[in-house]
Design a protein around this motif. Structure first.
Motif, mmCIF file in Angstrom:
data_model
loop_
_atom_site.group_PDB
_atom_site.id
_atom_site.type_symbol
_atom_site.label_atom_id
_atom_site.label_comp_id
_atom_site.label_asym_id
_atom_site.label_seq_id
_atom_site.Cartn_x
_atom_site.Cartn_y
_atom_site.Cartn_z
ATOM 1 N N GLN A 198 38.879 22.553 -63.381
ATOM 2 C CA GLN A 198 38.893 23.181 -64.048
ATOM 3 C C GLN A 198 38.273 21.673 -65.779
ATOM 4 O O GLN A 198 38.901 20.808 -64.932
ATOM 5 C CB GLN A 198 40.342 22.922 -64.373
ATOM 6 N N SER A 214 37.619 26.183 -72.167
ATOM 7 C CA SER A 214 37.567 25.514 -71.352
ATOM 8 C C SER A 214 36.909 27.049 -70.427
ATOM 9 O O SER A 214 36.737 27.549 -70.793
ATOM 10 C CB SER A 214 39.428 25.640 -70.646
ATOM 11 N N TYR A 265 37.884 23.823 -56.615
ATOM 12 C CA TYR A 265 38.392 24.044 -57.956
ATOM 13 C C TYR A 265 37.787 23.494 -58.893
ATOM 14 O O TYR A 265 38.796 22.142 -58.643
ATOM 15 C CB TYR A 265 39.568 24.626 -57.844
ATOM 16 N N ARG A 309 37.056 28.096 -65.923
ATOM 17 C CA ARG A 309 37.012 26.767 -64.108
ATOM 18 C C ARG A 309 36.242 27.666 -63.015
ATOM 19 O O ARG A 309 35.944 28.730 -63.198
ATOM 20 C CB ARG A 309 38.812 27.375 -64.045
#
Length: 115
Positions: free
Chosen positions: A81, A17, A79, A19
């Motif tokens: 994610q 992951s 943002y 961000r």
């Protein structure tokens, strides 16, 4: 004039992951749309996800269920994610701001998904 500064890119293994953040400054008029685009080498820049100042969201089919876009209007920040990243997500990710006929881009941040 609107200035966009992206951050948060990097190298991540498949399944990982990241961000991304995009901070906007300057003449932030509403209504507006902010979005993330990506561009891989030799390919055209394409929309990843977008969010309007009123909260309407859209995603490219390739990222639905894996990526989540959001924005904090008080901080003029957007943002992205990104979860369950795949090697094909590797690209430069650009922040975009649109209001009326005005269209602004950030400098881009590299995302590399590789083992």
């Amino acid at each position: 004039q609107v200035r966009l500064v992206e951050s948060g890119g990097g190298l991540v293994q498949p399944g990982g992951s990241l961000r991304l953040s995009c901070a906007a400054s300057g003449s932030i008029f509403s209504p507006n749309t902010m979005g993330w685009y990506h561009q891989a080498p030799g390919k055209q820049r394409g929309l990843v996800a977008s969010v309007t100042s009123s909260g309407s969201i859209s995603y490219a089919d390739s990222v639905k269920g894996r990526f989540t876009i959001s924005r904090d209007n008080a901080k003029n920040t957007m943002y992205l994610q990104m979860n369950s990243l795949k090697p094909e997500d590797t690209a430069v990710y650009y922040c975009n701001f649109r209001h009326d006929q005005y269209n602004y881009w950030g400098q881009g941040t590299q995302v590399t998904v590789s083992s």
